[in-house]
Design a protein around this motif. Structure first.
Motif, mmCIF file in Angstrom:
data_model
loop_
_atom_site.group_PDB
_atom_site.id
_atom_site.type_symbol
_atom_site.label_atom_id
_atom_site.label_comp_id
_atom_site.label_asym_id
_atom_site.label_seq_id
_atom_site.Cartn_x
_atom_site.Cartn_y
_atom_site.Cartn_z
ATOM 1 N N MET A 165 15.706 1.212 -3.833
ATOM 2 C CA MET A 165 15.835 1.385 -2.393
ATOM 3 C C MET A 165 17.215 0.928 -1.912
ATOM 4 S SD MET A 165 13.547 2.613 -0.491
ATOM 5 C CE MET A 165 14.049 3.225 1.080
ATOM 6 N N TYR A 166 17.685 -0.175 -2.494
ATOM 7 C CA TYR A 166 18.995 -0.699 -2.115
ATOM 8 C C TYR A 166 20.090 0.299 -2.494
ATOM 9 C CZ TYR A 166 23.049 -3.745 -1.826
ATOM 10 O OH TYR A 166 24.270 -4.275 -1.498
ATOM 11 N N LEU A 171 24.206 4.579 -1.338
ATOM 12 C CA LEU A 171 24.614 5.980 -1.477
ATOM 13 C C LEU A 171 24.516 6.699 -0.134
ATOM 14 C CD1 LEU A 171 22.916 6.900 -4.877
ATOM 15 C CD2 LEU A 171 25.344 6.445 -4.431
ATOM 16 N N GLY A 172 23.435 6.402 0.614
ATOM 17 C CA GLY A 172 23.237 7.033 1.918
ATOM 18 C C GLY A 172 24.359 6.700 2.879
ATOM 19 N N GLU A 173 24.814 5.456 2.838
ATOM 20 C CA GLU A 173 25.884 5.043 3.735
ATOM 21 C C GLU A 173 27.195 5.736 3.385
ATOM 22 O OE1 GLU A 173 26.135 0.603 4.711
ATOM 23 O OE2 GLU A 173 24.037 1.224 4.921
ATOM 24 N N MET A 174 27.410 5.959 2.069
ATOM 25 C CA MET A 174 28.612 6.672 1.655
ATOM 26 C C MET A 174 28.560 8.128 2.116
ATOM 27 S SD MET A 174 28.999 4.886 -2.065
ATOM 28 C CE MET A 174 29.851 6.222 -2.879
ATOM 29 N N ALA A 175 27.356 8.714 2.058
ATOM 30 C CA ALA A 175 27.222 10.135 2.381
ATOM 31 C C ALA A 175 27.231 10.409 3.890
ATOM 32 C CB ALA A 175 25.948 10.686 1.750
ATOM 33 N N PHE A 176 26.603 9.523 4.649
ATOM 34 C CA PHE A 176 26.493 9.766 6.101
ATOM 35 C C PHE A 176 27.131 8.627 6.873
ATOM 36 C CE2 PHE A 176 22.673 11.351 3.942
ATOM 37 C CZ PHE A 176 22.761 12.704 4.224
ATOM 38 N N LYS A 177 28.415 8.413 6.658
ATOM 39 C CA LYS A 177 29.082 7.232 7.205
ATOM 40 C C LYS A 177 28.859 7.033 8.705
ATOM 41 C CE LYS A 177 32.709 5.416 4.374
ATOM 42 N NZ LYS A 177 33.789 5.944 3.591
ATOM 43 N N GLU A 178 29.183 8.062 9.491
ATOM 44 C CA GLU A 178 29.135 7.911 10.946
ATOM 45 C C GLU A 178 27.723 7.674 11.454
ATOM 46 O OE1 GLU A 178 31.583 7.443 13.142
ATOM 47 O OE2 GLU A 178 32.664 7.274 11.247
ATOM 48 N N LYS A 179 26.840 8.526 10.967
ATOM 49 C CA LYS A 179 25.458 8.460 11.424
ATOM 50 C C LYS A 179 24.813 7.137 11.028
ATOM 51 C CE LYS A 179 23.357 12.627 12.250
ATOM 52 N NZ LYS A 179 22.839 13.890 11.750
ATOM 53 N N ALA A 180 25.103 6.713 9.808
ATOM 54 C CA ALA A 180 24.507 5.480 9.307
ATOM 55 C C ALA A 180 24.973 4.286 10.128
ATOM 56 C CB ALA A 180 24.861 5.291 7.840
ATOM 57 N N LYS A 181 26.237 4.314 10.540
ATOM 58 C CA LYS A 181 26.776 3.208 11.330
ATOM 59 C C LYS A 181 26.012 3.110 12.658
ATOM 60 C CE LYS A 181 31.327 2.824 10.408
ATOM 61 N NZ LYS A 181 32.653 3.375 10.736
ATOM 62 N N LYS A 182 25.772 4.281 13.256
ATOM 63 C CA LYS A 182 25.059 4.310 14.535
ATOM 64 C C LYS A 182 23.648 3.751 14.401
ATOM 65 C CE LYS A 182 26.133 8.520 16.133
ATOM 66 N NZ LYS A 182 25.685 9.802 16.673
ATOM 67 N N ALA A 183 22.996 4.076 13.288
ATOM 68 C CA ALA A 183 21.600 3.682 13.104
ATOM 69 C C ALA A 183 21.482 2.287 12.505
ATOM 70 C CB ALA A 183 20.892 4.692 12.219
ATOM 71 N N GLY A 188 17.150 0.448 5.954
ATOM 72 C CA GLY A 188 17.056 -0.910 6.489
ATOM 73 C C GLY A 188 16.717 -1.906 5.395
ATOM 74 N N GLY A 189 17.142 -3.164 5.589
ATOM 75 C CA GLY A 189 16.800 -4.210 4.634
ATOM 76 C C GLY A 189 15.288 -4.379 4.512
ATOM 77 N N GLY A 190 14.578 -4.067 5.602
ATOM 78 C CA GLY A 190 13.121 -4.149 5.584
ATOM 79 C C GLY A 190 12.513 -3.198 4.569
ATOM 80 N N ASP A 191 13.117 -2.017 4.428
ATOM 81 C CA ASP A 191 12.620 -1.042 3.459
ATOM 82 C C ASP A 191 12.820 -1.542 2.024
ATOM 83 O OD1 ASP A 191 11.898 0.847 5.434
ATOM 84 O OD2 ASP A 191 13.965 1.539 5.567
ATOM 85 N N VAL A 192 13.963 -2.201 1.790
ATOM 86 C CA VAL A 192 14.255 -2.737 0.448
ATOM 87 C C VAL A 192 13.204 -3.774 0.060
ATOM 88 C CG1 VAL A 192 15.922 -4.062 -0.918
ATOM 89 C CG2 VAL A 192 16.736 -2.295 0.668
ATOM 90 N N ILE A 234 14.023 8.353 11.918
ATOM 91 C CA ILE A 234 12.589 8.118 11.836
ATOM 92 C C ILE A 234 12.350 6.892 10.962
ATOM 93 C CG2 ILE A 234 11.783 10.471 12.265
ATOM 94 C CD1 ILE A 234 11.478 10.690 9.166
ATOM 95 N N PRO A 235 11.300 6.125 11.269
ATOM 96 C CA PRO A 235 11.013 4.970 10.421
ATOM 97 C C PRO A 235 10.591 5.437 9.029
ATOM 98 C CG PRO A 235 9.233 5.313 11.997
ATOM 99 C CD PRO A 235 10.315 6.289 12.344
ATOM 100 N N TYR A 236 11.064 4.730 8.003
ATOM 101 C CA TYR A 236 10.786 5.144 6.633
ATOM 102 C C TYR A 236 9.590 4.394 6.044
ATOM 103 C CZ TYR A 236 12.135 7.135 2.140
ATOM 104 O OH TYR A 236 12.148 7.852 0.989
ATOM 105 N N GLY A 237 9.287 3.228 6.616
ATOM 106 C CA GLY A 237 8.194 2.403 6.118
ATOM 107 C C GLY A 237 6.864 3.139 5.951
ATOM 108 N N PRO A 238 6.444 3.943 6.950
ATOM 109 C CA PRO A 238 5.163 4.639 6.814
ATOM 110 C C PRO A 238 5.109 5.571 5.605
ATOM 111 C CG PRO A 238 5.919 4.727 9.081
ATOM 112 C CD PRO A 238 7.033 4.107 8.292
ATOM 113 N N PHE A 239 6.255 6.156 5.239
ATOM 114 C CA PHE A 239 6.259 7.070 4.087
ATOM 115 C C PHE A 239 6.230 6.312 2.772
ATOM 116 C CE2 PHE A 239 8.351 9.183 7.646
ATOM 117 C CZ PHE A 239 7.393 10.143 7.861
ATOM 118 N N LEU A 240 6.887 5.141 2.763
ATOM 119 C CA LEU A 240 6.789 4.285 1.578
ATOM 120 C C LEU A 240 5.344 3.819 1.411
ATOM 121 C CD1 LEU A 240 10.015 2.106 1.945
ATOM 122 C CD2 LEU A 240 9.615 3.951 0.312
#
Ligand SMILES: [Zn+2]
Length: 261
Positions: A165-166, A171-183, A188-192, A234-240
């Motif tokens: 997850m980490y 990788l996600g932050e590298m791929a979606f830099k701008e969007k990830a910064k906004k979100a 999230g660390g909670g997902d990890v 969208i929150p990812y926790g429910p899918f995990l």
């Protein structure tokens, strides 16, 4: 008979889980005060607080002010009751059944808190990691015997679950830099920490099945949210959580279908 008992008991537990979902993120006590209507503050009498039944009898409305009661209460009670019944059906021993039902209850609470508040409180995942390690080490065989192999599997599960997850977050932050910064980060660390807990309870193999299952489940729901509500976070926790429950029931089947073991 067993199934009926588990279903009814599950609805009662679900009613308690609803209280946790509502109060724990607010830092309020889960025992006091008694339940009250969030709109008119009128205390809810015991006969209006019977799991599943009261919601149906009252038509989903408060007896005093007539305001709608969140469908979430009914849904959490039903989900807890049904998940227990299903787990009992699939379990070969009672120890395993109880451990995985307990685990499922944590998943339900975490998933609904994440849906409502977009966060996964550490108060569930961190103690959950330790509970998963200890319960796996001592009860994996169905009786209270310590198993070093089970503990090792559970420990690797924590690393594989949290690590995968980490890595996805990096990788996600590298791929979606701008969007990830906004979100505030793509993952999230909670997902990890939640995935680390899932690994502790389920071992590394099923944790990885969960890791690959969650985005498939999330993609369908994500597309819906994107198109309907024009939201792209969208929150990812429910899918995990849902992925973990499916892996719990069918993970071994999925693995033997894919790799033949
Ligand atoms: Zn009311």
């Amino acid at each position: 008979m067993d199934y009926a008992v588990v279903f009814i008991f599950g609805a009662v537990i679900g009613s308690f889980l609803s209280v946790c979902i509502y109060r724990i993120p607010l830092g309020r006590s889960i025992v006091r005060p008694r339940s009250f209507c969030p709109v008119c503050k009128h205390p809810i009498r015991w006969f209006d607080n019977v799991p599943l039944v009261s919601f149906l009898l009252l038509g989903g409305r408060c007896r005093h002010c007539g305001e709608k009661i969140s469908l979430r209460y009914f849904f959490v009670e039903l989900l807890t009751a049904v998940s227990g019944t299903v787990l009992l059906f699939y379990s070969s021993d009672y120890a395993g059944f109880l451990i995985y039902w307990f685990f499922t209850c944590i998943l339900i609470v975490v998933a609904f808190i994440d849906i409502e508040r977009r966060l996964i409180p550490d108060i569930f995942s961190i103690p959950g990691i330790f509970a998963g390690l200890v319960l796996s080490a001592f009860f994996s065989t169905g009786s209270a015997v310590f198993s070093a192999a089970a503990l090792k599997d559970s420990l690797i599960g924590v690393l594989a679950g949290g690590g995968s997850m980490y890595l996805m977050g990096v990788l996600g932050e590298m791929a979606f830099k701008e969007k990830a910064k906004k979100a505030g980060g793509a993952v999230g660390g909670g997902d990890v920490k939640l995935m680390a807990m899932i690994g502790a309870f389920m071992g590394w193999k099923l944790a990885l099945v969960t890791f690959f299952l969650a985005p498939v489940l999330g993609a369908a729901a994500g597309l819906y949210v994107l198109l309907k509500r024009k939201q792209d976070i969208i929150p990812y926790g429910p899918f995990l959580a849902l992925g973990a429950f499916i892996s719990l029931l069918y993970g071994d089947n999925i693995l033997s279908f894919l790799f033949g073991f």
